[in-house]
Each structure stands twice: as structure tokens, then as C-alpha cells.
Write an enzyme that holds these catalytic residues in place. Structure first.
Site, mmCIF file in Angstrom:
data_model
loop_
_atom_site.group_PDB
_atom_site.id
_atom_site.type_symbol
_atom_site.label_atom_id
_atom_site.label_comp_id
_atom_site.label_asym_id
_atom_site.label_seq_id
_atom_site.Cartn_x
_atom_site.Cartn_y
_atom_site.Cartn_z
ATOM 1 N N GLY A 112 -16.132 -18.176 16.408
ATOM 2 C CA GLY A 112 -15.041 -19.128 16.495
ATOM 3 C C GLY A 112 -15.480 -20.499 16.939
ATOM 4 O O GLY A 112 -14.707 -21.432 16.907
ATOM 5 N N PHE A 159 -18.899 -21.891 16.167
ATOM 6 C CA PHE A 159 -19.782 -22.442 15.151
ATOM 7 C C PHE A 159 -20.899 -23.301 15.716
ATOM 8 O O PHE A 159 -21.194 -24.363 15.194
ATOM 9 C CB PHE A 159 -18.982 -23.283 14.140
ATOM 10 C CG PHE A 159 -17.730 -22.623 13.649
ATOM 11 C CD1 PHE A 159 -17.791 -21.593 12.743
ATOM 12 C CD2 PHE A 159 -16.493 -23.022 14.110
ATOM 13 C CE1 PHE A 159 -16.641 -20.982 12.279
ATOM 14 C CE2 PHE A 159 -15.330 -22.407 13.667
ATOM 15 C CZ PHE A 159 -15.413 -21.386 12.748
ATOM 16 N N GLY A 160 -21.552 -22.880 16.757
ATOM 17 C CA GLY A 160 -22.582 -23.740 17.301
ATOM 18 C C GLY A 160 -23.471 -23.083 18.320
ATOM 19 O O GLY A 160 -23.742 -21.891 18.251
ATOM 20 N N VAL A 195 -24.866 -23.028 22.632
ATOM 21 C CA VAL A 195 -24.526 -23.296 24.027
ATOM 22 C C VAL A 195 -25.823 -23.482 24.799
ATOM 23 O O VAL A 195 -26.721 -22.647 24.724
ATOM 24 C CB VAL A 195 -23.701 -22.148 24.635
ATOM 25 C CG1 VAL A 195 -23.582 -22.322 26.138
ATOM 26 C CG2 VAL A 195 -22.318 -22.097 24.010
ATOM 27 N N LYS A 199 -21.852 -27.381 25.064
ATOM 28 C CA LYS A 199 -21.538 -26.679 23.818
ATOM 29 C C LYS A 199 -21.637 -27.656 22.659
ATOM 30 O O LYS A 199 -21.095 -28.758 22.707
ATOM 31 C CB LYS A 199 -20.125 -26.076 23.861
ATOM 32 C CG LYS A 199 -19.725 -25.403 22.543
ATOM 33 C CD LYS A 199 -18.298 -24.878 22.574
ATOM 34 C CE LYS A 199 -18.192 -23.619 23.366
ATOM 35 N NZ LYS A 199 -16.862 -22.981 23.218
ATOM 36 N N ASP A 253 -7.567 -16.126 22.695
ATOM 37 C CA ASP A 253 -8.823 -15.372 22.722
ATOM 38 C C ASP A 253 -9.165 -14.952 24.159
ATOM 39 O O ASP A 253 -10.302 -15.060 24.594
ATOM 40 C CB ASP A 253 -9.962 -16.209 22.128
ATOM 41 C CG ASP A 253 -11.146 -15.346 21.680
ATOM 42 O OD1 ASP A 253 -10.963 -14.117 21.513
ATOM 43 O OD2 ASP A 253 -12.254 -15.895 21.517
#
Length: 258
Positions: free
Chosen positions: A19, A21-22, A24, A41, A152
Site C-alpha cells: 500500500g 509503494f516504496g 523505509v 518513508k 489499515d
């Protein structure tokens, strides 16, 4: 500042966040200017059109945290939009005890092996209270914003500080309702996590989605089991009161459930 931060002795914690897309990044030491350890992030939209709308929606949703100042929510300290390279950055404080899921699993292992555990019942009840307070604050709305649905809630999205105070993170799937609205119509429900899915699928997002997921987190805290645990074909969230009581992780406490 972003380039300097990424070059300052940081390490990648996790990539391809569901959710988000990257990537951390977590600083190993205090970052100049913030004077604390931080989490960075990075959401990469990229040049490809696939999922681009969904990714941009995730960026917008993450920024909702900048308008939520509450003791049960990790604050968004700063964000930067790099439109040229299609990358978006979010900076928040790092909480030293990590996420609730990992702490529960640590306790599960230690209790099984008769070793010292981290979360006694007092801490577990405190965590329940703090996250419930955060949800109440988000869902109440005020003159500056509408009701915000997290969408979430799970033990992986709850982090703990040095004194085991709990805070919500990751607003990539969140939604803000217009003033006076109690629900939001969508063409498709946001992606969620196995074990936390609503028992009924429909195209209206409401506060009950967050309550449902929070209920699963409470069961995790009581039993020490993962949300996707099944017993005789029943998921944890569908267990009856007797079965939950029989699986209390820390037995020296009387659980009263309605």
C-alpha cells in the site's frame, strides 16, 4: 536535506511496503535539525502508468497524518514532494520498541520457553486504551477536518516507544469523509491484510472497518496469536469468548469481554 539524510548512516528497514509503494529508512543516530532518530518513508511513483493513480492516492492519504496531533498517532514531522523524479518523502519519529506485532511474537516465544516477556497485562490494556483514543479522535472530526478512517489498523501499524506507549502509523489507505458524512462510497475496497479483512465486503467505507480491525488487534494482545491464526477452520476474529479465554497469553488476569 533528503539527500543528506539518506547519506547519513541510514539503513533500509523494509522495501515494497504493502500500500505504500516504496522504501523505509531508519536513522541509526539522532538527525541534525530534528535532534531525534527518525523514519524516512519514500514513495516512488516512477514513470510507469501502472498503479500511478493508486500511488498518488497513497501519497495524499499519508499527508492526512500532518493534521492529526494526538498522543496515539505518530506525528508527520515533514514531507517533500519531488515531482520531477516522481518521489515523495515523509519524515516521522522513530519509536525504539518497534511494532506491536513483533513485540507480541517476542513474548509468545519467551513465554513458551519460560523466559521474561515485555508486555504484562497493564501494558497491554494501556495499548488498547491509547489506540482506542486515537481512533476516537480520528473519527470525531472537527472544524479543521472531517472524519478520518485509517482503513489499515493492524499490529504491524502500531509502534511502541521506550515506555511501551502505542501510536498508529501508515495512513496510506486512509480516507477523509466530508463534513457530516458517516460513510464513503468507493468503486473498490482498499487492500488490506489477511486476518483483518471485514467479514462482509461492500462498497461503503465506515468507521466499523476500523473498529473491526481494532477488535482483531485486541484479540492478538489477549492471545498472543497472529491475526491469521485458525482453529478448527475458524479465524481468530471469529472465535467465541470461551476459546479466547482459554488462549490468554498472560493468564494471571481476568478477561471480561462483551
Amino acid at each position: 536535506m533528503i539527500k543528506e539524510l539518506k547519506n547519513q548512516n541510514v539503513w533500509i528497514l523494509q522495501e515494497d511496503l504493502q500500500g505504500s509503494f516504496g522504501y523505509v529508512y531508519i536513522s541509526k543516530k539522532e538527525v541534525q535539525g530534528f535532534n531525534i532518530r527518525v523514519v524516512l518513508k519514500e514513495i516512488d511513483i516512477g514513470q510507469k502508468q501502472s498503479h500511478k493513480t493508486q500511488k498518488l492516492g497513497s501519497v495524499t492519504n499519508e499527508k492526512l497524518a500532518s493534521r492529526l496531533m494526538h498522543f496515539g498517532i505518530v506525528p508527520l514531522l515533514a514531507f517533500h514532494d519531488d515531482h520531477k523524479n516522481g518521489k515523495y518523502y515523509f519524515v516521522s519519529p522513530f519509536l525504539v520498541n518497534g511494532d506491536l506485532f513483533d513485540v507480541i511474537q517476542f513474548d509468545t516465544y519467551n513465554i513458551r520457553n519460560k523466559m521474561q516477556f515485555k508486555l504484562d497485562w497493564k501494558k497491554r490494556v494501556k495499548i488498547m486504551y491509547q489506540i482506542a483514543s486515537a481512533l476516537d479522535y480520528m473519527h470525531a472530526g472537527n472544524k479543521f477536518r472531517g472524519t478520518i478512517l485509517h482503513m489499515d489498523i493492524k499490529s504491524k501499524n502500531i509502534v511502541l516507544d521506550s515506555k511501551f506507549n502505542a501510536r498508529l502509523i501508515d495512513f496510506g489507505l486512509s480516507r477523509e469523509l466530508k463534513e457530516g458524512d458517516e460513510s464513503l462510497a468507493v468503486t473498490a475496497l482498499p487492500l488490506g491484510t489477511k486476518g483483518y479483512y471485514p467479514t462482509m465486503q461492500h462498497n461503503m467505507l465506515t468507521k466499523q472497518h476500523d473498529y473491526h480491525n481494532f477488535g482483531v488487534v485486541i484479540l492478538e494482545l489477549i492471545t498472543g496469536l497472529e491475526a491469521c491464526t485458525t482453529d478448527q477452520g475458524l479465524e481468530l476474529r471469529k472465535w467465541n469468548l470461551r476459546r479466547i479465554k482459554d488462549r490468554q497469553q498472560v493468564p494471571r488476569y481476568r478477561v471480561i469481554l462483551c
